[in-house]
Enzyme design. Structure first.
Site, mmCIF file in Angstrom:
data_model
loop_
_atom_site.group_PDB
_atom_site.id
_atom_site.type_symbol
_atom_site.label_atom_id
_atom_site.label_comp_id
_atom_site.label_asym_id
_atom_site.label_seq_id
_atom_site.Cartn_x
_atom_site.Cartn_y
_atom_site.Cartn_z
ATOM 1 N N SER A 1 0.810 -1.224 0.000
ATOM 2 C CA SER A 1 0.000 0.000 0.000
ATOM 3 C C SER A 1 0.838 1.267 0.000
ATOM 4 O O SER A 1 1.309 1.719 1.041
ATOM 5 C CB SER A 1 -0.916 0.007 1.234
ATOM 6 O OG SER A 1 -2.045 -0.772 0.990
ATOM 7 N N ASN B 1 0.660 4.251 2.683
ATOM 8 C CA ASN B 1 0.388 3.707 4.012
ATOM 9 C C ASN B 1 1.764 3.435 4.629
ATOM 10 O O ASN B 1 2.454 2.488 4.243
ATOM 11 C CB ASN B 1 -0.447 2.428 3.833
ATOM 12 C CG ASN B 1 -0.610 1.615 5.109
ATOM 13 O OD1 ASN B 1 0.154 1.760 6.046
ATOM 14 N ND2 ASN B 1 -1.597 0.740 5.111
ATOM 15 N N ALA C 1 2.997 2.445 7.496
ATOM 16 C CA ALA C 1 3.303 1.203 8.218
ATOM 17 C C ALA C 1 3.496 0.052 7.234
ATOM 18 O O ALA C 1 4.427 -0.755 7.377
ATOM 19 C CB ALA C 1 2.175 0.886 9.194
ATOM 20 N N GLU D 1 -13.478 3.579 -0.922
ATOM 21 C CA GLU D 1 -12.782 2.777 0.107
ATOM 22 C C GLU D 1 -13.669 2.551 1.329
ATOM 23 O O GLU D 1 -13.184 2.321 2.440
ATOM 24 C CB GLU D 1 -11.476 3.471 0.488
ATOM 25 C CG GLU D 1 -10.511 3.666 -0.669
ATOM 26 C CD GLU D 1 -9.493 2.540 -0.857
ATOM 27 O OE1 GLU D 1 -9.042 1.974 0.147
ATOM 28 O OE2 GLU D 1 -9.154 2.241 -2.022
ATOM 29 N N HIS E 1 -6.560 7.141 4.465
ATOM 30 C CA HIS E 1 -8.016 7.194 4.658
ATOM 31 C C HIS E 1 -8.291 8.281 5.686
ATOM 32 O O HIS E 1 -7.478 8.504 6.593
ATOM 33 C CB HIS E 1 -8.558 5.867 5.217
ATOM 34 C CG HIS E 1 -8.471 4.717 4.265
ATOM 35 N ND1 HIS E 1 -8.006 3.476 4.626
ATOM 36 C CD2 HIS E 1 -8.827 4.622 2.961
ATOM 37 C CE1 HIS E 1 -8.063 2.655 3.582
ATOM 38 N NE2 HIS E 1 -8.556 3.334 2.568
ATOM 39 N N ASN F 1 0.558 -3.171 9.461
ATOM 40 C CA ASN F 1 0.144 -3.004 8.063
ATOM 41 C C ASN F 1 -0.752 -1.771 7.934
ATOM 42 O O ASN F 1 -1.459 -1.606 6.940
ATOM 43 C CB ASN F 1 -0.605 -4.244 7.569
ATOM 44 C CG ASN F 1 0.221 -5.035 6.565
ATOM 45 O OD1 ASN F 1 1.156 -4.495 5.982
ATOM 46 N ND2 ASN F 1 -0.129 -6.283 6.360
ATOM 47 N N CYS G 1 -9.969 0.362 11.903
ATOM 48 C CA CYS G 1 -9.899 -0.251 10.561
ATOM 49 C C CYS G 1 -10.499 -1.643 10.576
ATOM 50 O O CYS G 1 -11.017 -2.116 9.575
ATOM 51 C CB CYS G 1 -8.455 -0.402 10.101
ATOM 52 S SG CYS G 1 -7.584 1.125 9.871
#
Ligand code: SUG
Length: 446
Positions: free
Chosen positions: A22, A25, A27, A174, A247, A362, A368
């Site tokens: 990703s 993202n 992490a 999303e 997000h 992740n 999430c």
């Protein structure tokens, strides 16, 4: 019984791994290639569900998807036996095998956008599975998610479950990670806030992708039959996206009348708050808890995932409870801020910490991992009872995870075809546990 907000968590899949898939993202990128611990990840997620169940909240779960997803590899031209497909893909297109093996479907905040029946024109709960078109490894989730939602919420007179929007960047969606609902009471009409990162056809000059379009949000609000006076469309700030808020739920969470957000969350904060006030007119007085960059620098908000907490109405408590990732206690500015937050008489009265570290690596925090579903008593009664948490289900799933999940998984292990058989055996058994029938997964229908 009253209308309540249930949390449906994604059960972590057997192939939970750090694929570095990703972009944007932080992490996911920084943990690329590390050895993951699928069993521990699944048990951490299950422990969070049990914790909320024990507190008296209604907790459900959504099953993991079939992985590796052979249909993606076959669509990409790999053929022969399943073993051959995996072995050849591992050699010729390892990035495609990583995408097909991702367990990202566990982050069900991205599974769908849900509008409770109190907000919709036909008085049914509307849910739209997300198409997740921006990331290849997530773009394969939509159809299975729609199937899972139909299994959980099966009766047409109560639930309208929509397929994902067409899989084109115009409709990049999303799910609930870019959607917040505020209300006086869960069963009363609310204000639905849809957040986008960009307009269709326009790629902002960002180093990271903006994953949600304004056009997708408009289509979803239309589909769900929402009252346009009670809907707010607003844009994420570019600064937030560039800092790793791929997000909106990385920098903002809301519940009941409270919106808890970082000052850099929105492109235009004043206009956003004004729009929310206007949409809430006559319904409730919104309470805004805006966190300054001075108190919590954006960087710390993103690494600690403070805003990716669950903000919950807690049985027997007047003020809301923030269920935050354990990492918040390890980030000094955030730890300090949490202490300050609960002092006084603001809307948030307590902060609890949960350990979902395997998921956090992740980029998936407590919020999430869950999809919020507001249910009237009739809708709750029509929900598949086998997908709702109970002590018995918890014990069965603990046993199931312990028997089927690997302790460790390295990126090289994804090339091992036995992972496919292990997954299929486990998911077949899970279908029995959750009453999903014997044709729930594509592999069962062959
Ligand atoms: O889409 N991570 C997910 C994390 C989703 C978090 N969800 C919310 N914020 N609601 C994503 O970026 C990483 C997979 C990997 O690299 O192996 C991943 O897909």
């Amino acid at each position: 019984m009253q209308t309540l907000e249930a949390n449906f968590d994604g059960l972590v899949g057997l192939t939970h791994n750090y694929g570095g898939l990703s972009v944007g993202n932080l992490a996911s990128k920084s943990n690329t290639g590390q050895v993951s611990r699928p069993r521990e990840a699944a048990l951490q997620g299950l422990a969070k569900m049990k914790y909320l169940h024990d507190a008296g909240l209604v907790q459900g779960l959504l099953p993991p998807h079939e992985r590796p997803f052979l249909l993606l590899l076959r669509d990409a031209g790999f053929s022969g036996s399943d073993t051959m497909v995996i072995e050849t893909a591992a050699k010729q297109a390892p990035e495609l095998l990583r995408a097909a093996s991702s367990s990202a479907n566990m982050w069900v905040a991205n599974a769908a956008i849900i509008s409770p029946s109190a907000d919709t024109s036909d008085g049914r709960l509307h849910a739209s599975a997300a198409n997740l078109t921006t990331m290849l490894h997530r773009s394969i989730e939509g159809p299975q998610t729609a199937r899972a939602l139909r299994a959980a919420f099966p009766k047409d007179q109560h639930f309208a479950i929509h397929d994902p929007l067409p899989a084109h960047e115009y409709f990049a969606d999303e799910g609930a990670a870019n959607h917040v609902r505020l209300c006086a009471d869960h069963g009363a009409p609310g204000v639905e806030i849809f957040v986008h990162g960009r307009h269709a056809g326009f790629a902002p000059d960002l180093k990271f992708p903006a994953r949600q379009t304004f056009e997708a949000n408009q289509a979803l609000a239309r589909r769900h039959g929402l009252n346009s006076d009670r809907v707010v469309f607003t844009m994420q700030s570019q600064k937030a996206i560039e800092a790793g808020a791929f997000h909106n739920d990385v920098v903002c969470v809301g519940a009941k009348t409270c919106l808890f957000f970082h000052e850099n969350a929105f492109a235009d904060t004043e206009a956003t708050l004004e729009d929310i006030r206007r949409a809430a007119n006559d319904l409730f007085e919104p309470q805004f808890v805006q966190v300054s960059d001075e108190d919590v620098p954006l960087r710390d908000a993103v690494t600690s995932y403070l805003f990716n907490s669950m903000l919950l109405e807690w049985p027997g408590e007047e003020r809301l409870v923030l269920v935050a990732p354990a990492e918040c206690r390890e980030t000094p500015s955030v730890e300090q801020f949490c202490k300050k937050l609960v002092k006084g008489n603001g809307p948030i009265g307590r902060v609890e910490f949960v350990d979902v570290r395997q998921s956090m690596r992740n980029g998936g925090g407590p919020a999430c991992l869950r999809l919020r579903v507001v249910l009237t008593p009739e809708e709750l009664a029509a929900t598949n009872p086998d997908m709702l948490m109970s002590d018995k289900l918890h014990a069965r799933l603990t046993d199931w995870i312990t028997r089927h999940y690997r302790e460790e998984l390295s990126p090289e292990d994804l090339a091992d075809p036995t992972l496919l058989t292990e997954g299929r055996t486990a998911l077949d058994e899970l279908c029995g546990i959750l009453d999903l029938g014997s044709a729930f997964y594509p592999f069962q229908r062959n």
